[in-house]
Design a protein around this motif. Structure first.
Motif, PDB file in Angstrom:
ATOM      1  N   GLU A 262       0.838  -1.207   0.000  1.00 40.92           N
ATOM      2  CA  GLU A 262       0.000   0.000   0.000  1.00 40.92           C
ATOM      3  C   GLU A 262       0.876   1.261   0.000  1.00 40.92           C
ATOM      4  O   GLU A 262       0.646   2.196  -0.760  1.00 40.92           O
ATOM      5  CB  GLU A 262      -0.901  -0.013   1.238  1.00 40.92           C
ATOM      6  CG  GLU A 262      -1.752   1.208   1.422  1.00 40.92           C
ATOM      7  CD  GLU A 262      -3.136   1.058   0.817  1.00 40.92           C
ATOM      8  OE1 GLU A 262      -3.671   2.082   0.391  1.00 40.92           O
ATOM      9  OE2 GLU A 262      -3.655  -0.063   0.777  1.00 40.92           O
ATOM     10  N   GLN A 263       1.904   1.264   0.832  1.00 44.38           N
ATOM     11  CA  GLN A 263       2.795   2.421   0.944  1.00 44.38           C
ATOM     12  C   GLN A 263       3.659   2.595  -0.302  1.00 44.38           C
ATOM     13  O   GLN A 263       4.051   3.704  -0.639  1.00 44.38           O
ATOM     14  CB  GLN A 263       3.673   2.289   2.181  1.00 44.38           C
ATOM     15  CG  GLN A 263       2.909   2.402   3.481  1.00 44.38           C
ATOM     16  CD  GLN A 263       3.752   2.019   4.692  1.00 44.38           C
ATOM     17  OE1 GLN A 263       4.822   1.469   4.560  1.00 44.38           O
ATOM     18  NE2 GLN A 263       3.222   2.298   5.878  1.00 44.38           N
TER      19      GLN A 263
ATOM     20  N   GLY B  71       2.716   2.116  -3.403  1.00 45.71           N
ATOM     21  CA  GLY B  71       1.890   2.913  -4.309  1.00 45.71           C
ATOM     22  C   GLY B  71       2.093   2.641  -5.785  1.00 45.71           C
ATOM     23  O   GLY B  71       1.788   3.500  -6.612  1.00 45.71           O
ATOM     24  N   LEU B  72       2.588   1.474  -6.162  1.00 43.26           N
ATOM     25  CA  LEU B  72       2.774   1.134  -7.576  1.00 43.26           C
ATOM     26  C   LEU B  72       1.612   0.284  -8.072  1.00 43.26           C
ATOM     27  O   LEU B  72       1.047  -0.508  -7.319  1.00 43.26           O
ATOM     28  CB  LEU B  72       4.081   0.356  -7.773  1.00 43.26           C
ATOM     29  CG  LEU B  72       5.381   1.097  -7.458  1.00 43.26           C
ATOM     30  CD1 LEU B  72       6.556   0.157  -7.577  1.00 43.26           C
ATOM     31  CD2 LEU B  72       5.563   2.276  -8.395  1.00 43.26           C
TER      32      LEU B  72
ATOM     33  N   ILE C 252      -5.636  -0.155  -2.693  1.00 49.76           N
ATOM     34  CA  ILE C 252      -5.358   0.141  -4.106  1.00 49.76           C
ATOM     35  C   ILE C 252      -5.205  -1.157  -4.892  1.00 49.76           C
ATOM     36  O   ILE C 252      -4.870  -2.196  -4.339  1.00 49.76           O
ATOM     37  CB  ILE C 252      -4.084   1.016  -4.256  1.00 49.76           C
ATOM     38  CG1 ILE C 252      -2.849   0.299  -3.677  1.00 49.76           C
ATOM     39  CG2 ILE C 252      -4.261   2.363  -3.611  1.00 49.76           C
ATOM     40  CD1 ILE C 252      -1.539   0.977  -3.977  1.00 49.76           C
TER      41      ILE C 252
ATOM     42  N   VAL D 183      -3.337  -3.640  -7.111  1.00 50.36           N
ATOM     43  CA  VAL D 183      -1.925  -3.951  -7.345  1.00 50.36           C
ATOM     44  C   VAL D 183      -1.829  -5.238  -8.153  1.00 50.36           C
ATOM     45  O   VAL D 183      -2.470  -6.238  -7.823  1.00 50.36           O
ATOM     46  CB  VAL D 183      -1.170  -4.121  -6.005  1.00 50.36           C
ATOM     47  CG1 VAL D 183       0.253  -4.564  -6.234  1.00 50.36           C
ATOM     48  CG2 VAL D 183      -1.190  -2.838  -5.209  1.00 50.36           C
TER      49      VAL D 183
END
Length: 143
Positions: free
Chosen positions: A83-84, A86-87, A118, A120
């Motif tokens: 999550e951190q 962010g890709l 998000i 991924v």
């Protein structure tokens, strides 16, 4: 400066101690080895861990546990760290450049710790069954 003019710096070189070369040397006769005994004789000394015939420490203590040398090639990544990151697409190279896994890691697995909001897409990275369901629920995929 030329090669034939080079000399070692002052005090860096000194003569080797020549033991057993007469009474005047200060280390003559027994050459600093004392009198008699195993340590005074040529080639006479014990192996590492020898305790004079007593059962040595490394054999007295119980053998416990094992840590595989293959563990250093395997790494784990949490959902929170994804999550951190962010890709949208994550592969082994991306994790290495981000510093989440070591440079010698060959196998990476995502574990179910934390939350993921998000989408991924994982390429060449494994995931536990519960982590896989969370990734797919967020709109991502595991390839």
């Amino acid at each position: 400066m030329q090669l034939n003019g080079m000399k070692p710096s002052e005090g860096s070189k000194h003569a080797k101690r020549r033991v057993g070369r007469g009474i005047g040397s200060g280390i003559g006769k027994t050459a600093g080895r004392g009198h008699k005994g195993q340590k005074s004789r040529a080639g006479g000394y014990h192996k590492v861990g020898f305790e004079g015939g007593q059962m040595p420490m490394q054999r007295r203590l119980p053998k416990r546990g094992f840590k595989s040398h293959l563990l250093k090639f395997n790494a784990e990544v949490t959902l929170t760290s994804l999550e951190q990151l962010g890709l949208a697409e994550v592969d082994l190279l991306a994790l290495k450049t981000a510093g989440l896994v070591g440079q010698i890691a060959k196998n990476v697995k995502v574990i179910n710790t934390g939350e993921l909001t998000i989408a991924v897409k994982l390429n060449g990275i494994g995931a536990t069954a519960s982590a896989k369901t969370i990734i797919e629920a967020a709109g991502g995929s595991v390839a």
